[in-house]
Each structure stands twice: as C-alpha cells, then as structure tokens.
Design an enzyme around this catalytic site. Sequence first.
Site, mmCIF file in Angstrom:
data_model
loop_
_atom_site.group_PDB
_atom_site.id
_atom_site.type_symbol
_atom_site.label_atom_id
_atom_site.label_comp_id
_atom_site.label_asym_id
_atom_site.label_seq_id
_atom_site.Cartn_x
_atom_site.Cartn_y
_atom_site.Cartn_z
ATOM 1 N N LYS A 181 -16.870 -13.011 -7.926
ATOM 2 C CA LYS A 181 -17.972 -13.912 -8.287
ATOM 3 C C LYS A 181 -18.445 -13.507 -9.680
ATOM 4 O O LYS A 181 -19.136 -12.506 -9.848
ATOM 5 C CB LYS A 181 -19.104 -13.737 -7.275
ATOM 6 C CG LYS A 181 -19.984 -14.950 -7.072
ATOM 7 C CD LYS A 181 -20.751 -15.422 -8.277
ATOM 8 C CE LYS A 181 -22.054 -14.725 -8.500
ATOM 9 N NZ LYS A 181 -22.711 -15.103 -9.748
ATOM 10 N N GLU A 254 -22.393 -0.316 -9.751
ATOM 11 C CA GLU A 254 -22.367 -0.020 -11.191
ATOM 12 C C GLU A 254 -23.584 -0.725 -11.777
ATOM 13 O O GLU A 254 -23.556 -1.940 -11.977
ATOM 14 C CB GLU A 254 -21.077 -0.555 -11.828
ATOM 15 C CG GLU A 254 -19.808 0.118 -11.352
ATOM 16 C CD GLU A 254 -19.675 1.550 -11.832
ATOM 17 O OE1 GLU A 254 -20.420 1.960 -12.742
ATOM 18 O OE2 GLU A 254 -18.823 2.269 -11.281
ATOM 19 N N CYS A 288 -24.202 -1.729 -20.695
ATOM 20 C CA CYS A 288 -24.830 -0.797 -19.745
ATOM 21 C C CYS A 288 -24.800 0.614 -20.320
ATOM 22 O O CYS A 288 -25.644 1.434 -19.993
ATOM 23 C CB CYS A 288 -24.121 -0.853 -18.404
ATOM 24 S SG CYS A 288 -22.353 -0.585 -18.532
ATOM 25 N N GLU A 381 -34.706 -0.144 -19.034
ATOM 26 C CA GLU A 381 -33.510 -0.582 -19.763
ATOM 27 C C GLU A 381 -33.896 -1.754 -20.674
ATOM 28 O O GLU A 381 -34.417 -2.763 -20.208
ATOM 29 C CB GLU A 381 -32.436 -1.030 -18.766
ATOM 30 C CG GLU A 381 -31.115 -1.370 -19.422
ATOM 31 C CD GLU A 381 -30.068 -1.854 -18.422
ATOM 32 O OE1 GLU A 381 -30.396 -2.666 -17.540
ATOM 33 O OE2 GLU A 381 -28.904 -1.426 -18.534
HETATM 34 P P1 NAD Z 1 -27.701 -9.298 -12.567
HETATM 35 O O1 NAD Z 1 -28.044 -8.249 -11.594
HETATM 36 O O2 NAD Z 1 -28.726 -10.289 -12.934
HETATM 37 O O3 NAD Z 1 -26.458 -10.171 -12.038
HETATM 38 C C1 NAD Z 1 -25.219 -9.578 -11.725
HETATM 39 C C2 NAD Z 1 -24.461 -10.472 -10.773
HETATM 40 O O4 NAD Z 1 -25.153 -10.521 -9.528
HETATM 41 C C3 NAD Z 1 -24.341 -11.923 -11.236
HETATM 42 O O5 NAD Z 1 -23.040 -12.377 -10.948
HETATM 43 C C4 NAD Z 1 -25.359 -12.635 -10.379
HETATM 44 O O6 NAD Z 1 -25.090 -14.002 -10.156
HETATM 45 C C5 NAD Z 1 -25.255 -11.863 -9.090
HETATM 46 N N1 NAD Z 1 -26.420 -11.963 -8.202
HETATM 47 C C6 NAD Z 1 -27.693 -12.335 -8.501
HETATM 48 N N2 NAD Z 1 -28.463 -12.280 -7.389
HETATM 49 C C7 NAD Z 1 -27.661 -11.860 -6.391
HETATM 50 C C8 NAD Z 1 -27.879 -11.579 -5.021
HETATM 51 N N3 NAD Z 1 -29.068 -11.725 -4.450
HETATM 52 N N4 NAD Z 1 -26.835 -11.140 -4.283
HETATM 53 C C9 NAD Z 1 -25.616 -10.976 -4.851
HETATM 54 N N5 NAD Z 1 -25.354 -11.220 -6.134
HETATM 55 C C10 NAD Z 1 -26.364 -11.662 -6.905
HETATM 56 O O7 NAD Z 1 -27.119 -8.545 -13.832
HETATM 57 P P2 NAD Z 1 -26.725 -9.178 -15.228
HETATM 58 O O8 NAD Z 1 -27.993 -9.565 -15.909
HETATM 59 O O9 NAD Z 1 -25.647 -10.169 -15.047
HETATM 60 O O10 NAD Z 1 -26.073 -7.934 -15.986
HETATM 61 C C11 NAD Z 1 -26.800 -7.035 -16.733
HETATM 62 C C12 NAD Z 1 -27.012 -5.758 -15.961
HETATM 63 O O11 NAD Z 1 -25.766 -5.243 -15.544
HETATM 64 C C13 NAD Z 1 -27.652 -4.667 -16.801
HETATM 65 O O12 NAD Z 1 -28.614 -3.980 -16.042
HETATM 66 C C14 NAD Z 1 -26.479 -3.741 -17.115
HETATM 67 O O13 NAD Z 1 -26.844 -2.424 -17.399
HETATM 68 C C15 NAD Z 1 -25.687 -3.857 -15.860
HETATM 69 N N6 NAD Z 1 -24.293 -3.480 -16.085
HETATM 70 C C16 NAD Z 1 -23.834 -2.326 -15.541
HETATM 71 C C17 NAD Z 1 -22.533 -1.914 -15.778
HETATM 72 C C18 NAD Z 1 -21.995 -0.640 -15.179
HETATM 73 O O14 NAD Z 1 -20.786 -0.485 -15.165
HETATM 74 N N7 NAD Z 1 -22.813 0.267 -14.686
HETATM 75 C C19 NAD Z 1 -21.684 -2.708 -16.566
HETATM 76 C C20 NAD Z 1 -22.180 -3.878 -17.112
HETATM 77 C C21 NAD Z 1 -23.491 -4.260 -16.861
#
Ligand code: NAD
Length: 521
Positions: A181, A254, A288, A381
């Site tokens: 997804k 992650e 991240c 963050e």
């Molecule tokens: P987000 O948490 O808003 O969304 C991530 C994913 O989760 C999206 O596909 C979203 O549609 C989905 N999602 C949203 N609500 C959900 C739910 N209730 N249940 C299941 N899935 C759901 O994150 P984002 O804004 O897309 O990404 C940015 C964040 O990701 C930052 O905090 C960044 O640090 C983190 N990140 C971490 C890593 C790592 O490897 N640790 C890598 C990249 C990004």
Amino acid sequence: MATTQTSGGNGKQAAATPPPATAREQLASHDPATGEVVGTVPVFSAADVDAAVARARTAAAEWSALSYSEREAELARWRAALAESADELAELIHRENGKPRVEAMIEVYMALSHLNHAAGRAEKALRPHRVSPGLLANFRATISYHPLGVIGVIGPWNYPIFTPMGSIAYALAAGNTVVFKPSELTPLIGAKLGEIAARTIAIPNVLQVVTGAGPTGAALARAAVDKIAFTGSTATGRKVMMAAAERLTPVLMELGGKDPMIVTDDADLDKAAEAAVFGALTNAGQACISVERVYVHEAVYDKFVDKVVGEVRGLKVGGDDGHLGAMTSPQQVKIVEDHLRDAVAHGAKALTGGPDAISGSFIQPTVLVDVTPDMKVIREETFGPVLPIIKVGSTEEAVRASNETTFGLGSSVFAGKSARELADRVRAGMTSVNSVMSFAAITSLPFGGVGDSGFGRIHGDEGMKEFTRTKATAEETFALPINLMTFKLPKGTYERIRGMIKTLYGDSPVAKAQDFLRRLF
Ligand code: NAD
C-alpha cells in the site's frame, strides 16, 4: 498480477488491468510544485484488500516452492525492467514527490541496489546452519529459515520506492509474496512497481499494489497477512500496531527520527559542514534519517556555522536546476512553519531562510542558531529544510543532548581519533562516522531504530530474516544410554542430576575449568 489501474502523466487513463469491481472511488495524485493532477488510481476498499491478500496467499504456495536461484532469476527480470524504465520511474517520483530529478534518479538507483542485493544474497543469508548441541552431543542442532507467507507493506511518500523496496525486495527474496500500500501522495509510482512486476515475474500476484489512503492501509493492517512492514510516522505506526494486535500479526516498524550530528573540536570542519548541509537538506529535509540537530564543540562552533551558512547560501530552491524541490505535502509545510515560528518566538535566530521565507510548497533552507532544548525544532521531527546548530562545551554534553530524545533512528559523528568510540555512545539504530546517511546506502547493513523510531530491521541479512520464521530442529544421530526425556527414569536419577548440576555449574574444579576455557576461546 498488479490490479491497480493508473493514468499516466498526460492525465489520461492508461490501459492497464481493470480495477477490482468494488474499487469505484478514485484517488488523484498531484504535482506538489504546480498542483497539476499527475494521474489517478482506484481506492481499494477493505474487501478489495482482503481479496488481494487471498490472491497473494495462493501465489505464496508457488513462489515459496521455487528454489533460491529460480526466485533470483524472476527478481532479476523485474530488476532489469525497472532499470530499463529508470527515466519513467524518476520522472514519476519527481512529479509526485517534488524532489529534483537527479535525486529521484539516485532514489531509483538505491532502490535497485537493494533489490539486486536481496535477490542475490537470500540463499546465503538464509542458509540453514548447525549450532552446538551442548551436552546433547548425540544430537544435530540446526537453525533454518522459512518464508512467513504474505507480507503487507505500507509505505510513506518521502522516498516512495527506495523505502518500500527495503521491505519488498527482502520479503520477496526470502520467498514471501507482498501486498503493498503506497502513500496516497505517491500512488502512481507505487502502482508502477506493481505493473512492471506483473509483466516480468512469471507467477501472478507475487507483488500486488493496493492504492488508497489511511483506510486502505488500516484494512491491510487488519487483513490476514503474516507480517506488516510499516514505514511512516510514529503516530500512524501506533495505530497500525493496534490494528495488527487483533490477529497477533507481527509488525516491523520503521518510524520517524530526530537524527543528531556531533562535531568535535578535532573534526574536519569542511567535510562536516558539507555533510550537515546535505544531510539536513537533501529531499528538502524530508528524510527519516535527515540531520535534524547538530551539536558542535564551542572551540569550532563559529567556524562551523560560517562554513554551513556559506554552503547554504549557494543553494537554489525550485526550478529545473534547483538543489531543493517542492515540499511534498501542504500539511508538512505547515509543520515546518510552526516549528520555525516557535523557534523564533523563543529566541532562535534564522541565519538563512526562516518562517517568512516560505512560498507555497517551497521553503528556503533555514540555518537556526540560539536554539534551546525546549523548542519544537529540537523535540519533534521537523521533516523539512531546517538545520538547527547548537553550541556545546564538551563531547560529553553533545552525547547527552543527542540522546535526550524519544527517537533513535540514524545519527552521525564527525571527529578525529575518538570518532568510532563516540559512535557507540549515541543511542540510535545507525551511526555514520565522518559521513552522513551512508549506512542506508550499504545494502548489507541493517536499517532501523529504537524508541519512537520503531523496531525490527530492514536491509542486510537481518532485514532478510525479518521476513522468515526461524525454525529450530534437534535431530538425534545416535542413542545414548542416559535419556532424561522419558518417564522410565532409573532410581537414583534425582541424586545423579543434583551431582551433575554441582559439578557443571557449581563451585567445582570442572565448572572453573569450563569458565577458564570459555574466556580463552
Ligand atoms: P504516515 O504515517 O502519514 O503514512 C504512512 C503510510 O501509512 C501511508 O501509506 C498512509 O496512507 C498509511 N496510513 C495512514 N493511516 C493509516 C492507518 N490508520 N493504518 C494503516 N496505514 C495508514 O507517514 P508519511 O507522512 O507518509 O511519511 C513520513 C513519515 O515516515 C516521517 O515520520 C518519516 O520519518 C517516516 N519515515 C520513516 C522511515 C524509516 O525507515 N524509519 C523511512 C521513511 C519515512
């Protein structure tokens, strides 16, 4: 076979596999720089997600039955087709995410380097191996690794193919099938991965892409998958874990970061300044593992700040030759602005950029000084092009401040001789020494965090094993006269075992000799 229908950059519906009957709602993907619609994808309902998982389950039987080399050949075909489509992939990343084209092409390269590594490494990483049977010398003790089945991968928008590939490639190479997804902000690039997999991998439904927003992700977290690999924010990670708990589905998390950089008084300042600027501002700070705070020894602080400001003044925002592109989401722009206003209101000084240097989805890179630990820009963050620099009186103070956070993802240290020892004192899953972010580019190093940054590892052998169940096998090779695993114990067993305990583990010469030998070897 991927079941996502996408429309291409010309805004017209591209001919692809028909969407599932129930996926009527459409999701539009926008170019963050211009607001233009790049294309549309169907929104997968919970029923569509369950159906995809069921198809993945059927495919898993066939996929897991292949030998490692057969799977490697299938994945190599997918890799080659992705490589041939590198321009198209980079363009889609650039248009949906807003990052400069060159950064998008680097992302494609990094994603493919993991696919290549995972496919070629799986057999070695997951080779069954024997371990010592200890006192059960008549046994052969073996550890082996087996695919879990179906993996649900939920991805973010900031590195829309590199990040999910860190799970997808390793999960597939280990013999699982995947339902992915992608983020609702970058669904086209996600769907493209699935389309290319569908026409290159001979077994259908090995990688399926289900597009949609939070509810589609939530449906995947609740579905009958064998593991969820989630990459995204800490807040959403908590929700995913709660949803997965219903079925006791294991999760790999992650999450976000607040990566510190430490610069000591004997560091190479030119190198450190260049790395700090790149680490904080690449992908407009939406990584991240971005450098989110820099702790600099007071003896070199002024020089370091001057060098950083000089570098940042040479950067261009926007345009075809820009170093920084558009921020991907208006929501993220608001967060960055809020952090900058909070910092300035509490006494921080912006040496470049600042809260008033924001125009639509473009933010001028901001170097902040006079920041204090209570400011949002240090506690939370920021995920934007912001580089707070903090003066410290000693390396001790830098380590203490670095570790005063709930996060623990990446980190970096710039130092002379003490660098390696210093690296071990930073509470983080990963540390680059005299470089930034390099741990993410080394395919055999495990990637992941601690605390609010999550748990579990992707990349490397550890990342491969995350997508397997570890099996312990004890095989009797010949029978011994003494057997404790029976009810037919001879009289006097109690006394004999008590004697054995004292001899082997008590204050005995045999126990002491054992301890001595262990220390020697
Ligand atoms: P987000 O948490 O808003 O969304 C991530 C994913 O989760 C999206 O596909 C979203 O549609 C989905 N999602 C949203 N609500 C959900 C739910 N209730 N249940 C299941 N899935 C759901 O994150 P984002 O804004 O897309 O990404 C940015 C964040 O990701 C930052 O905090 C960044 O640090 C983190 N990140 C971490 C890593 C790592 O490897 N640790 C890598 C990249 C990004």
